[in-house]
Design a protein around this motif. Structure first.
Motif, PDB file in Angstrom:
ATOM      1  N   GLU A  59      -2.303  -5.677   0.896  1.00 46.45           N
ATOM      2  CA  GLU A  59      -3.023  -6.757   0.213  1.00 46.45           C
ATOM      3  C   GLU A  59      -2.653  -6.816  -1.263  1.00 46.45           C
ATOM      4  O   GLU A  59      -2.493  -7.897  -1.841  1.00 46.45           O
ATOM      5  CB  GLU A  59      -4.533  -6.559   0.374  1.00 46.45           C
ATOM      6  CG  GLU A  59      -5.041  -6.864   1.772  1.00 46.45           C
ATOM      7  CD  GLU A  59      -6.508  -6.498   1.958  1.00 46.45           C
ATOM      8  OE1 GLU A  59      -7.198  -7.174   2.734  1.00 46.45           O
ATOM      9  OE2 GLU A  59      -6.966  -5.517   1.321  1.00 46.45           O
ATOM     10  N   LEU A  60      -2.515  -5.650  -1.883  1.00 36.45           N
ATOM     11  CA  LEU A  60      -2.146  -5.632  -3.300  1.00 36.45           C
ATOM     12  C   LEU A  60      -0.741  -6.195  -3.512  1.00 36.45           C
ATOM     13  O   LEU A  60      -0.503  -6.967  -4.446  1.00 36.45           O
ATOM     14  CB  LEU A  60      -2.247  -4.210  -3.852  1.00 36.45           C
ATOM     15  CG  LEU A  60      -3.675  -3.668  -4.004  1.00 36.45           C
ATOM     16  CD1 LEU A  60      -3.638  -2.190  -4.381  1.00 36.45           C
ATOM     17  CD2 LEU A  60      -4.447  -4.467  -5.048  1.00 36.45           C
ATOM     18  N   PHE A  61       0.191  -5.815  -2.631  1.00 39.16           N
ATOM     19  CA  PHE A  61       1.552  -6.357  -2.742  1.00 39.16           C
ATOM     20  C   PHE A  61       1.529  -7.880  -2.606  1.00 39.16           C
ATOM     21  O   PHE A  61       2.173  -8.600  -3.367  1.00 39.16           O
ATOM     22  CB  PHE A  61       2.460  -5.755  -1.663  1.00 39.16           C
ATOM     23  CG  PHE A  61       3.031  -4.408  -2.009  1.00 39.16           C
ATOM     24  CD1 PHE A  61       3.748  -4.224  -3.185  1.00 39.16           C
ATOM     25  CD2 PHE A  61       2.861  -3.323  -1.163  1.00 39.16           C
ATOM     26  CE1 PHE A  61       4.278  -2.982  -3.510  1.00 39.16           C
ATOM     27  CE2 PHE A  61       3.381  -2.080  -1.475  1.00 39.16           C
ATOM     28  CZ  PHE A  61       4.098  -1.904  -2.662  1.00 39.16           C
ATOM     29  N   GLU A  62       0.774  -8.386  -1.630  1.00 33.90           N
ATOM     30  CA  GLU A  62       0.776  -9.825  -1.356  1.00 33.90           C
ATOM     31  C   GLU A  62       0.050 -10.612  -2.447  1.00 33.90           C
ATOM     32  O   GLU A  62       0.484 -11.708  -2.822  1.00 33.90           O
ATOM     33  CB  GLU A  62       0.120 -10.092   0.001  1.00 33.90           C
ATOM     34  CG  GLU A  62       0.967  -9.613   1.184  1.00 33.90           C
ATOM     35  CD  GLU A  62       0.286  -9.870   2.509  1.00 33.90           C
ATOM     36  OE1 GLU A  62      -0.915 -10.243   2.502  1.00 33.90           O
ATOM     37  OE2 GLU A  62       0.946  -9.693   3.560  1.00 33.90           O
ATOM     38  N   GLU A  63      -1.063 -10.060  -2.955  1.00 35.70           N
ATOM     39  CA  GLU A  63      -1.924 -10.841  -3.841  1.00 35.70           C
ATOM     40  C   GLU A  63      -1.636 -10.619  -5.324  1.00 35.70           C
ATOM     41  O   GLU A  63      -2.057 -11.442  -6.151  1.00 35.70           O
ATOM     42  CB  GLU A  63      -3.392 -10.540  -3.532  1.00 35.70           C
ATOM     43  CG  GLU A  63      -3.761 -10.952  -2.116  1.00 35.70           C
ATOM     44  CD  GLU A  63      -5.212 -10.671  -1.787  1.00 35.70           C
ATOM     45  OE1 GLU A  63      -6.057 -10.776  -2.695  1.00 35.70           O
ATOM     46  OE2 GLU A  63      -5.501 -10.331  -0.620  1.00 35.70           O
ATOM     47  N   CYS A  64      -0.957  -9.530  -5.650  1.00 36.16           N
ATOM     48  CA  CYS A  64      -0.637  -9.280  -7.056  1.00 36.16           C
ATOM     49  C   CYS A  64       0.841  -9.487  -7.370  1.00 36.16           C
ATOM     50  O   CYS A  64       1.198  -9.752  -8.519  1.00 36.16           O
ATOM     51  CB  CYS A  64      -1.058  -7.862  -7.459  1.00 36.16           C
ATOM     52  SG  CYS A  64      -2.847  -7.599  -7.361  1.00 36.16           S
ATOM     53  N   TRP A  65       1.681  -9.364  -6.351  1.00 36.83           N
ATOM     54  CA  TRP A  65       3.105  -9.620  -6.544  1.00 36.83           C
ATOM     55  C   TRP A  65       3.575 -10.846  -5.758  1.00 36.83           C
ATOM     56  O   TRP A  65       4.756 -11.156  -5.737  1.00 36.83           O
ATOM     57  CB  TRP A  65       3.940  -8.407  -6.138  1.00 36.83           C
ATOM     58  CG  TRP A  65       3.967  -7.318  -7.168  1.00 36.83           C
ATOM     59  CD1 TRP A  65       4.862  -7.183  -8.203  1.00 36.83           C
ATOM     60  CD2 TRP A  65       3.085  -6.196  -7.273  1.00 36.83           C
ATOM     61  NE1 TRP A  65       4.578  -6.063  -8.942  1.00 36.83           N
ATOM     62  CE2 TRP A  65       3.490  -5.425  -8.393  1.00 36.83           C
ATOM     63  CE3 TRP A  65       1.982  -5.758  -6.538  1.00 36.83           C
ATOM     64  CZ2 TRP A  65       2.837  -4.256  -8.787  1.00 36.83           C
ATOM     65  CZ3 TRP A  65       1.331  -4.613  -6.921  1.00 36.83           C
ATOM     66  CH2 TRP A  65       1.754  -3.868  -8.035  1.00 36.83           C
ATOM     67  N   GLY A  66       2.656 -11.499  -5.065  1.00 36.29           N
ATOM     68  CA  GLY A  66       3.022 -12.685  -4.316  1.00 36.29           C
ATOM     69  C   GLY A  66       3.952 -12.407  -3.159  1.00 36.29           C
ATOM     70  O   GLY A  66       4.704 -13.285  -2.732  1.00 36.29           O
TER      71      GLY A  66
END
Length: 486
Positions: A59-66
């Protein structure tokens, strides 16, 4: 996804003795200040938004790095940066826990004393609450409400604290998700009762009670409630602001204008007043002053959605389509807007910049009309777009769909994933009907029927008030260049 360009629009907030300013990427605590890298702040805000729930690494990869291709080293470095946020300034207000092979949990430690913690002066929490109101972003500021709760736990007899909580809860009712609204309304009513049981004349609680019911369609009663607050406390800022909004929504910007001007003079750093001021200056053809106020507002709050949209519309309808086009195409300075709305704003601004065929204008008008069911903010943008294209008949149909749910499609009450979050958009705002751009709409014979159906005619008759567009002495400017038709 929260991007770096979204950070300037985020409210400052506190957790215990830790003060966080996303817009400045700065944290402050007992040991001083610490600058935070943009990606660290974005990861921190995402973890904080989870309210103590696990956030997975994916989730962090997807939502903070797109979803961009970055390695584990990038995330590990960001997590280390989040841990440093509190440690660097000597605070223990937050704790980041690693959940092996899963993700992370950010917990709040609120047992310690601090600026907004137990034992803190009520003045600190009250100042944070007022700052939230003054900024005027379309969000429910639950952190500011929690700060008041902690202060009220120590000072339960503070009527003003309960009144400010009611005022913030009233705002939260308007901007929270539908499944939260009823609970927040109950909490607002409880805070109002508590404040008034301590002090029956507590102005913030009275203002919250006056405004928690939507003004739309309840014009006379809303006016009476606000005048009642101001009779007890003539200088109360939220009540004066809401009265100005009521005047604008019922076709009397001439009455709203001096109120907002006085509020800005008294508090020149309150963002929520500025975009109302911009519309007033447009109403009366004062383009040079409008330019000065708009530039100041954008310098202070470059991505405030209410200010940004006021700038866009006033540029578009004063013959400066090229500037409006550059504004909407500047992704760095544009507030988060859904792509269909961005495309529409681009399209109507481009019409002023190059010759277009009747067929192209027709397709653009059809696209605008189809947006009525996407949500309140997009529906307002579509209405304004149709007015810019001179399609008053479609604009009238869209107005009935937006305000009264009539026609083949109706605008939903609540915003959804396809809609924008824009200040003052979620309670069926009517002030756009009385702007210069709507003059041709007001000239339609059917406009009188719309005024009747919206309750304006009965309101004007019952109060003896005359809308500006019916008063020759206050005739709104007719020309696109913003100069008075007279």
């Amino acid at each position: 996804m929260l991007t770096t360009s979204d950070l300037p629009a985020q409210n400052d907030f506190s957790i215990g003795d830790l003060k966080i300013s996303p817009s400045r990427r700065l944290v402050e605590g007992p040991a001083g200040k610490h600058n935070v890298e943009p990606i660290f702040m974005r990861v921190f805000l995402r973890l904080l938004a989870a309210e103590g729930q696990v956030v997975t690494r994916r989730e962090l990869f997807e939502e903070c790095w797109g979803g961009a291709s970055v390695g584990d080293d990038s995330l590990n470095r960001a997590i280390a940066g989040v841990r440093q946020i509190a440690r660097a300034v000597g605070s223990t207000a937050i704790e980041l826990e690693t959940i092996p092979r899963t993700g992370y949990v950010l917990r709040r430690n609120i047992t310690e004393a601090g600026p907004h913690g137990p034992g803190a002066p009520m003045e600190e929490a009250a100042a944070a609450a007022l700052d939230c109101w003054r900024i005027g972003l379309p969000v429910a500021d639950l952190d500011a409400i929690r700060a008041l709760d902690r202060a009220l736990a120590e000072e339960p007899g503070d009527a003003r604290g309960w009144g400010l909580k009611a005022l913030l809860l009233r705002k939260a009712v308007e901007y929270a998700k539908p499944d939260q609204s009823a609970e927040l309304l109950q909490a607002c009513e409880a805070a109002i009762r508590r404040a008034l049981s301590i002090n029956p004349a507590q102005s913030d609680a009275l203002s919250a009670r006056a405004g928690v019911m939507p003004m739309f369609g309840d014009w006379k009663a809303a006016r009476g409630r606000l005048l009642g607050v101001l009779e007890l406390d003539p200088g109360h800022v939220p009540a004066r602001h809401d009265l100005a909004m009521l005047e604008m929504m019922t076709g009397r910007p001439s009455a709203a204008r001096p109120i907002i001007a006085e509020l800005i003079e008294a508090d020149p750093l309150a963002a929520t007043f500025y975009y109302k001021r911009m519309y007033h200056l447009w109403n009366f053809g004062e383009v040079e002053e409008l330019e000065r106020v708009a530039m100041r507002a954008l310098q202070l709050w470059p991505r405030h959605p209410g200010i940004w949209l006021a700038r866009y519309w006033t540029l578009l309808f004063t013959g400066r389509g090229g500037q409006a086009l550059r504004l909407v195409d500047d992704e760095r300075m544009r507030p988060p807007l859904p792509q269909p709305m961005v495309d529409l704003l681009h399209g109507v601004a481009a019409v002023q910049e190059r010759p277009v065929s009747d067929e192209e204008c027709e397709r653009l008008a059809e696209r605008a009309s189809a947006m009525v069911a996407r949500g309140p903010a997009i529906a307002v943008a579509a209405l304004m777009a149709l007015l810019s294209l001179g399609d008053t008949r479609r604009a009238l149909d869209l107005a009935y769909a937006y305000y009264l749910g009539r026609g083949s499609a109706a605008t939903p009450i609540w915003t959804g994933p396809e809609d924008a979050r824009v200040s003052d958009q979620f309670r069926r705002i009517t002030q756009f009907l009385f702007l210069p751009c709507a003059q041709d709409l007001r000239a339609l014979p059917e406009f009188a029927g719309l005024c009747r159906d919206l309750g304006f005619s009965a309101y004007w008759e019952a109060t003896g008030l005359t809308p500006d567009f019916c008063d020759e002495a206050r005739r709104l400017p007719a020309r696109r260049d913003g100069q008075s038709a007279a």
